[in-house]
Design an enzyme around this catalytic site. Structure first.
Site, short mmCIF file in Angstrom:
data_model
loop_
_atom_site.label_atom_id
_atom_site.label_comp_id
_atom_site.label_asym_id
_atom_site.label_seq_id
_atom_site.Cartn_x
_atom_site.Cartn_y
_atom_site.Cartn_z
CD GLU A 75 -1.32 -0.55 6.18
OE1 GLU A 75 -0.76 -1.42 6.86
OE2 GLU A 75 -2.35 0.05 6.55
CD GLU A 105 -0.52 10.47 10.02
OE1 GLU A 105 -0.24 10.31 11.24
OE2 GLU A 105 -1.15 9.63 9.37
CE LYS A 144 -4.22 2.37 12.74
NZ LYS A 144 -4.24 1.99 11.31
CD GLU A 171 -7.92 2.18 10.18
OE1 GLU A 171 -6.73 1.92 9.96
OE2 GLU A 171 -8.66 2.75 9.35
CG ASN A 227 -1.78 -0.58 10.73
OD1 ASN A 227 -2.45 -0.10 11.64
ND2 ASN A 227 -2.05 -0.34 9.46
CG HIS A 270 -14.27 6.97 2.68
ND1 HIS A 270 -14.64 5.67 2.44
CD2 HIS A 270 -13.29 6.91 3.62
CE1 HIS A 270 -13.92 4.86 3.21
NE2 HIS A 270 -13.09 5.58 3.92
CE LYS A 288 -4.56 8.98 8.95
NZ LYS A 288 -5.22 7.88 8.23
CD1 TRP A 344 -13.53 1.95 7.37
CD2 TRP A 344 -13.28 -0.27 7.30
NE1 TRP A 344 -12.52 1.62 8.24
CE2 TRP A 344 -12.34 0.25 8.22
CE3 TRP A 344 -13.30 -1.64 7.09
CZ2 TRP A 344 -11.44 -0.54 8.92
CZ3 TRP A 344 -12.40 -2.44 7.79
CH2 TRP A 344 -11.47 -1.90 8.70
CG ASP A 378 -7.92 7.75 5.84
OD1 ASP A 378 -6.81 8.24 6.05
OD2 ASP A 378 -8.10 6.54 5.63
CD GLU A 433 -4.93 4.85 1.88
OE1 GLU A 433 -4.16 5.46 2.65
OE2 GLU A 433 -5.83 4.09 2.28
NE ARG A 451 -0.86 7.70 12.52
CZ ARG A 451 -1.72 7.01 11.77
NH1 ARG A 451 -2.30 5.93 12.24
NH2 ARG A 451 -2.03 7.41 10.57
C1 BDP Z 1 -5.77 4.67 6.17
C2 BDP Z 1 -5.13 3.54 5.44
C3 BDP Z 1 -4.65 2.44 6.32
C4 BDP Z 1 -3.85 3.01 7.47
C5 BDP Z 1 -4.68 4.03 8.21
C6 BDP Z 1 -3.87 4.79 9.24
O1 BDP Z 1 -6.05 3.04 4.51
O2 BDP Z 1 -3.90 1.56 5.54
O3 BDP Z 1 -3.43 2.03 8.35
O4 BDP Z 1 -5.13 5.02 7.33
O5 BDP Z 1 -3.52 5.93 8.97
O6 BDP Z 1 -5.63 5.78 5.34
O7 BDP Z 1 -3.59 4.28 10.32
#
Ligand code: BDP
Length: 710
Positions: free
Chosen positions: A174, A394, A294, A298, A217, A528, A367, A550, A372, A400, A331
């Site tokens: 991912e 983190e 996690k 999400e 995930n 974003h 993070k 999003w 993000d 990404e 997290r």
């Molecule tokens: C976002 C990503 C996603 C990750 C999520 C995470 O787009 O793929 O699963 O963070 O950190 O940046 O859990």
């Protein structure tokens, strides 16, 4: 000039596999100098770590100097290298070096005299310290530093220095842009790819001491006996290099593979299931590191599914691991679409009240910014706000949001900017670095994680320059007060050449590269506004995502009158999650650094910037600057032709051309869109976008790396 440079270029093909551990011959004059100071190696081989340390020094010095030092037990001439610990080597013990403060992983490198001969002692309290010292010593030689009068003392500032692999068990990564996962789960445990050893070497060379093997995930399968055997095999390969394995666990695993009806953390059966799972793991992997989680984020399961808190969930897992010395990295990346509050506030809102409620072996993994991994964010407000809880950093190493594999963006300045931010949480000097190294909260446990950019590509990271991001992460994890420029310079020397004519301009180019990306993607605090889902390219117009939080339009809030997210007290009041002096600063549009202006403020298009120009003008100017910077990077790189091998030279050149094309695309698409919203004419002197807005809006992408499996 060019002819001279060409003559020093290596004769054989380079594919980037060797990373910064590229032990190619030094220029002849230097080599003979170092040879006289590395004539003998006195190093044990009684343990696996001693064996790999010795091997690394022999192969490294052999490669760099064209000759292996002779191995022996006693110092018989000048220039011996002594490596080990006082307890494993009587010779080292006899030097009576002060190793008290070095801890388990620290080391010293000292020029000493033994039986009338000059020598260099590389000493740790434990084998792994000596291993780290050996890599440091090799770096000195690789970067052509003097090794005559050495007095180095090093120990890590942060205890857990960990890579997070977002690797799925089917081989996909991912947000990975360097090919498939390097873990060949199917062939493990029987086939241990030699690459695993090189992975461990690379990590040990920069002090990384842990790795989370699978995606946050997570599926539950990794906890089944079949997969634990595979994890065990990797742990065995990594162990001599001081690296522990961790796994990401799925909170609902007791239901999926344990046959339970619930995963409620307060249910005794669930607690029992996790305790026996931990016992099972430690039976086969005695130095297993622990779990990364996690949860309730999400769509992932978590304790809130049962009306419990994050603390209830984390503590239940912590209790299962505690008897074995394992930790939970929980997290804080949480936000909910049913919560109408500003997404940037949600981690703080959920976690801050839980300060003091976690077990001793829980770390919260936060993070770097509140949203993000954007090209620029302010530091996350949790740093400094939870003094009773060890907070891990983190960072994302994989890019990404910063151009995937092809954009040359050195992340050192981003990391440094965050780590050196002063949270003012406990008075001036309360930097984020001091929060995460545990010194501010007096925690013995501390940690830092980087989401890896490693894949099965021959060059590991998808591009040669992406390797620098892995490297700088490790070095800053060891010492978060180091300057990213110094690290870049060392990396360039080790990875390419010591030739100053190359090193200087390339370091300069790297140091400016992150700001260039900020400028052509998200200047002045924008964030974003990338393509939906796959996150490739610009899409500030996008409102197609199911969730409001999003959608780019949620973040930039541009309309006819202005642009930016009002996070002041008059808006979402995210500012008040920061310590009062910082909150006051961010709340005041005049005191907010312009680089974060639109993160915290919604301002009119004709808002006067410090330059005297309007915001609209500055926005266009920054977008344009970003593209110009990339053109400048290309120019710099063109001047480097001949200093290094043609293979890497050409790939970097080709990638820079992609970067230029995409930077232009970002600029033009964003200007076209924001202009359509503001209705303002393009300030004079700036080229109009190459296409109209409709064109940019019409671009769609399938099979984007790192995302295709969703
Ligand atoms: C976002 C990503 C996603 C990750 C999520 C995470 O787009 O793929 O699963 O963070 O950190 O940046 O859990």
């Amino acid at each position: 000039m060019l002819a001279m440079a060409l003559s020093t270029a290596p004769a054989h093909a380079e594919d980037g596999y060797e990373l910064w551990l590229r032990y190619h011959p030094l220029a002849t004059e230097q080599a003979s100098l170092y040879r006289s100071r590395a004539s003998q190696l006195i190093a044990g081989s009684a343990t696996p770590t001693q064996t790999v340390t010795r091997k690394e020094l022999l192969s490294g010095l052999n490669g760099l100097l064209g000759r292996e030092p002779t191995s022996s037990d006693t110092v018989t001439s000048d220039g011996a290298i002594l490596v080990g610990t006082p307890s494993s080597s009587p010779l080292i013990a006899s030097l009576r070096l002060d190793t008290k403060d070095l801890g388990k992983e620290g080391y010293l490198i000292r020029s000493v005299t033994v039986d009338g001969h000059t020598a260099t002692a590389i000493v740790g309290n434990e084998d792994v310290g000596a291993l780290y010292g050996a890599f440091h010593f090799l770096r000195l030689v690789q970067t052509e530093r003097s090794i005559d009068r050495l007095d180095v003392r090093e120990s890590p500032h942060i205890k857990l220095r960990v890579l997070n692999h977002w690797d799925n068990l089917n081989g996909e990564v991912e947000r990975g842009y360097a090919g498939a996962s390097i873990w060949d789960w199917w062939k493990l445990p029987d086939w241990r790819d030699p690459r695993y050893t090189d992975y461990a070497r690379a990590n040990a060379s920069i002090g990384i001491n842990g790795t989370v093997l699978n995606n946050v995930n997570a599926g539950a399968e990794i906890l089944t006996p079949r997969y634990l055997e595979k994890v065990k095999a990797l742990a065995e390969v990594f162990r001599p290099y001081g690296i522990r394995v961790y796994i990401s666990v799925r909170f609902s695993a007791p239901m999926e593979i344990g046959g339970l009806k619930t995963a409620d953390p307060l249910d005794p059966n669930v607690q029992h299931w996790w305790r026996s799972k931990a016992d099972e793991i430690y039976k086969i992997i005695p130095d297993f590191g622990g779990f990364l989680v996690k949860a309730n984020s999400e769509g992932q399961p978590g304790p809130q599914d049962y009306g419990r808190t994050h603390a209830d969930g984390a503590n239940m897992l912590a209790d299962a691991l505690a008897p074995h010395g394992g930790v939970v990295m929980w997290r804080t990346f949480v936000y909910s679409q049913t919560n109408a509050d500003d997404r940037a506030k949600q981690a703080y809102t959920e976690f801050k009240p839980l300060d003091g409620h976690f077990r001793d072996n829980v770390l919260l993994q936060v993070k770097n910014g509140p949203v993000d991994f954007q090209p620029r964010e302010p530091y996350g407000p949790l740093f400094g706000a939870m003094p009773k809880t060890p907070l891990m950093m983190e960072f994302q190493i994989t890019k990404e949001y910063l151009g995937f594999a092809t954009h040359l963006v050195y992340l050192g300045p981003l990391y440094e900017e965050v780590l050196s931010s002063d949270t003012m949480a406990h008075g001036q000097g309360s930097t984020v670095a001091k929060v995460i190294d545990g010194s501010l909260g007096h925690h013995t446990l501390s940690g830092i994680a980087g989401v890896a950019n490693i894949g099965a590509n021959r060059n590991w990271s998808g591009s040669d320059f992406n390797q620098a991001n892995w490297y700088v992460f490790g070095r800053l994890a060891w010492n978060p007060t180091l300057a990213s420029r110094t690290i870049a310079e060392q990396w360039v020397r080790m990875t390419f050449t010591n030739n100053e004519a190359f090193v200087k301009p390339v370091v300069e180019m790297m140091m400016g590269s992150r700001e260039a990306a900020v400028d052509y993607m998200t200047p002045l605090g924008l964030h974003h506004i990338m393509g939906p889902g796959h996150h490739y390219g610009p899409a500030p117009w996008d409102a197609s995502e199911a969730r409001a939080d999003w959608r780019p339009v949620y973040y930039h809030r541009a309309d006819r009158n202005g642009i930016g997210f009002d996070r002041t007290r008059a808006g979402s009041d995210a500012v008040d999650q920061y310590a009062p002096p910082i909150a006051a600063q961010f709340n005041d549009v005049k005191q907010t650094p312009e680089q974060l202006l639109l993160w915290f403020h919604h301002v009119p298009w004709d808002y006067r910037m410090r330059s005297g120009h309007t915001l609209w003008y500055e926005l266009v100017a920054h977008y344009t600057q970003g593209v110009d910077d990339v053109k400048h990077m290309q120019e710099t790189w063109r001047g480097m032709d001949g200093y290094i091998d043609a293979e890497r030279y050409q790939q970097v050149a080709a990638y820079l051309a992609i970067q230029e094309k995409e930077a232009q695309w970002w600029r033009d698409a964003c200007i076209a869109y924001f202009q359509s919203v503001s209705g303002l004419p393009l300030p004079s002197g700036f080229a109009p976008p190459q296409h109209d807005l409709k064109y940019y809006e019409s671009l769609t992408f399938k099979n984007v790396p790192g995302y295709s499996s969703w």
